[in-house]
Design an enzyme around this catalytic site. Structure first.
Site, short mmCIF file in Angstrom:
data_model
loop_
_atom_site.label_atom_id
_atom_site.label_comp_id
_atom_site.label_asym_id
_atom_site.label_seq_id
_atom_site.Cartn_x
_atom_site.Cartn_y
_atom_site.Cartn_z
CE LYS A 186 6.73 -1.64 10.96
NZ LYS A 186 7.41 -1.56 9.65
CG PHE A 212 -14.10 -2.60 18.37
CD1 PHE A 212 -14.80 -3.75 18.69
CD2 PHE A 212 -13.47 -2.52 17.14
CE1 PHE A 212 -14.88 -4.81 17.80
CE2 PHE A 212 -13.53 -3.57 16.25
CZ PHE A 212 -14.24 -4.72 16.57
CG PHE A 245 0.56 9.22 14.07
CD1 PHE A 245 -0.06 9.19 15.30
CD2 PHE A 245 1.92 9.52 14.02
CE1 PHE A 245 0.67 9.47 16.47
CE2 PHE A 245 2.64 9.80 15.17
CZ PHE A 245 2.01 9.77 16.39
CG ASN A 246 -4.00 5.70 12.55
OD1 ASN A 246 -4.16 4.52 12.78
ND2 ASN A 246 -3.68 6.57 13.50
CE1 TYR A 273 3.77 -3.69 11.58
CE2 TYR A 273 2.46 -2.48 13.16
CZ TYR A 273 3.16 -2.52 11.99
OH TYR A 273 3.28 -1.39 11.22
CE1 TYR A 297 -3.23 2.94 0.74
CE2 TYR A 297 -2.73 2.73 3.08
CZ TYR A 297 -3.37 3.39 2.04
OH TYR A 297 -4.15 4.47 2.32
CB ILE A 298 2.98 2.87 2.52
CG1 ILE A 298 1.81 2.91 3.51
CG2 ILE A 298 3.79 4.17 2.64
CD1 ILE A 298 2.21 2.82 4.96
CB SER A 354 4.31 1.74 13.33
OG SER A 354 3.04 1.79 13.92
CG ASN A 409 -0.51 -8.57 3.02
OD1 ASN A 409 -1.60 -8.96 2.64
ND2 ASN A 409 -0.36 -7.57 3.87
CG ASN A 440 7.51 -12.02 0.39
OD1 ASN A 440 6.57 -11.23 0.34
ND2 ASN A 440 7.89 -12.61 1.51
CG PHE A 486 7.74 0.54 2.30
CD1 PHE A 486 7.16 1.48 3.12
CD2 PHE A 486 8.24 0.96 1.07
CE1 PHE A 486 7.09 2.81 2.75
CE2 PHE A 486 8.17 2.29 0.69
CZ PHE A 486 7.59 3.22 1.53
#
Length: 365
Positions: A167, A238, A198-199, A163, A16-17, A137, A40, A37, A93
């Site tokens: 990082k 949530f 961040f997000n 995860y 994605y990024i 992250s 994902n 690879n 990444f």
């Protein structure tokens, strides 16, 4: 590859990024070598990058080179360095990134994410590429209590998943590695920049590339977009009893294209500084609640997003947003795209690619 253009190695560049950053690199006249690879991600993403940038088949063969390789496989990864001109810089990444999976398979995450970084550093050192941008992250801050979060906010404590700990560990490894280079020589030409995201949300405005998670999305906005397009019945929020304006959790969301620009800003910054190890938050400095994001996506798609309220998730905190002034003052980087633009571009991606890269494009709704 060109004799005049600099070549950048991008590990995990089909993600994605990575894809959004490669668009920026190509538009800034860099050549790019991608190592991925495809565990994902999809090779289709690079076809879309080539479309966005307008690369002919001839130019693509020379300016956007792809190697399907696992960077943990040192012998295979070495061939990437041997078959390419000297890399001016590397943007790293590559790594496993599903937070939930990392709690179930921590050894897999520690093995993959740390080992890949060890191999990368050895190869970079051997082949004289001494400029690295690392994809970190905001999870390294754990359950930070004081907002906004600055680069001086303590890291390492309160991280709730493997995860996030990988990082944090890689950041520490990079600092130790950099210090080792300064001990061996009175000076070093190594430059390392750690970017704490961040997000990220949204997509390239063309809608040709975007976030394409495997299975059920782990992050809020891909899930919201899948509800909006009809792939999922509703969103579960949530917790609605946090000490926030509407009771739902508040986070710092930034457009993925602003995030991509941050990597080029980091490379330029390192060229100016010549050597050093640097750390920057990349965020907007603004917090948006879950319901703010749901409403903004409803505005972008033209209909309400169905949601139900559930219990809080263990480990979630009420509020988390960045102080990104250091990136502004040092690198000249500012997140310039607003919430409406994030959601509009996300919807553009989702409508053109309702099933991600694996599906057939459909008419925008």
């Amino acid at each position: 590859m060109s004799d005049t253009r600099a070549t950048i190695l991008v590990t995990g560049g089909c993600g994605y990024i990575g894809t959004h950053t490669i668009v920026c690199l190509l538009q800034k006249d860099y050549d790019v070598v991608v190592a991925d690879n495809l565990s994902n991600s999809s090779i289709v993403s690079l076809d879309r990058v080539a479309e966005i940038v307008g690369l002919s088949e001839h130019d693509r063969a020379s300016r956007l080179v792809f190697h399907q390789v696992d960077i943990c496989d040192e012998a295979a990864f070495r061939k990437v360095f041997e078959s390419s001109p000297r890399f001016e810089s590397c943007i790293h990444f590559a790594g496993l990134k599903a937070v939930g999976e990392s709690t179930k398979k921590p050894l897999l995450y520690y093995d993959n994410n740390l080992s890949g970084t060890f191999v990368l550093l050895r190869m970079m050192d051997e082949f004289q590429c001494h400029s690295l941008v690392f994809s970190s992250s905001a999870t390294v801050y754990g359950a930070a209590e004081n907002m906004p979060i600055t680069e001086d906010t303590p890291v390492g404590a309160g991280i709730t998943n493997a995860y996030g700990r990988t990082k944090y560990m890689i950041e520490e490894i990079l600092r130790d590695f950099y210090q080792s280079q300064t001990l061996e020589e009175s000076t070093t030409d190594w430059s390392i920049t750690i970017l704490r995201y961040f997000n990220p949300v949204g997509s390239h405005p063309s809608g040709k590339i975007g976030e394409d998670p495997n299975g059920i999305p782990n992050n809020l906005m891909p899930y919201v977009a899948q509800v909006a397009i009809g792939r999922r019945e509703h969103l579960t929020v949530f917790g609605s009893d946090y000490n926030t304006a509407d009771g739902t959790g508040v986070r710092d969301y930034l457009h993925v294209m602003d995030l991509a620009d941050g990597h080029l800003a980091a490379m330029d910054y390192m060229k100016q500084k010549k050597s050093g190890i640097f750390t920057f938050n990349l965020g907007t400095g603004n917090g948006y609640s879950v319901l703010d994001m749901v409403k903004a996506m409803g505005k972008a798609c033209g209909h309400e997003i169905k949601y139900v309220v559930g219990n809080r998730r263990q480990g979630d905190i009420a509020t988390c947003f960045a102080d990104a002034n250091l990136a502004k003052n040092e690198m000249g980087w500012v997140a310039s795209r607003d919430l409406d633009e994030m959601c509009r571009d996300l919807w553009c991606w989702q409508t053109q690619n309702p099933n991600g890269f694996a599906g057939q494009p459909c008419e925008s709704q």
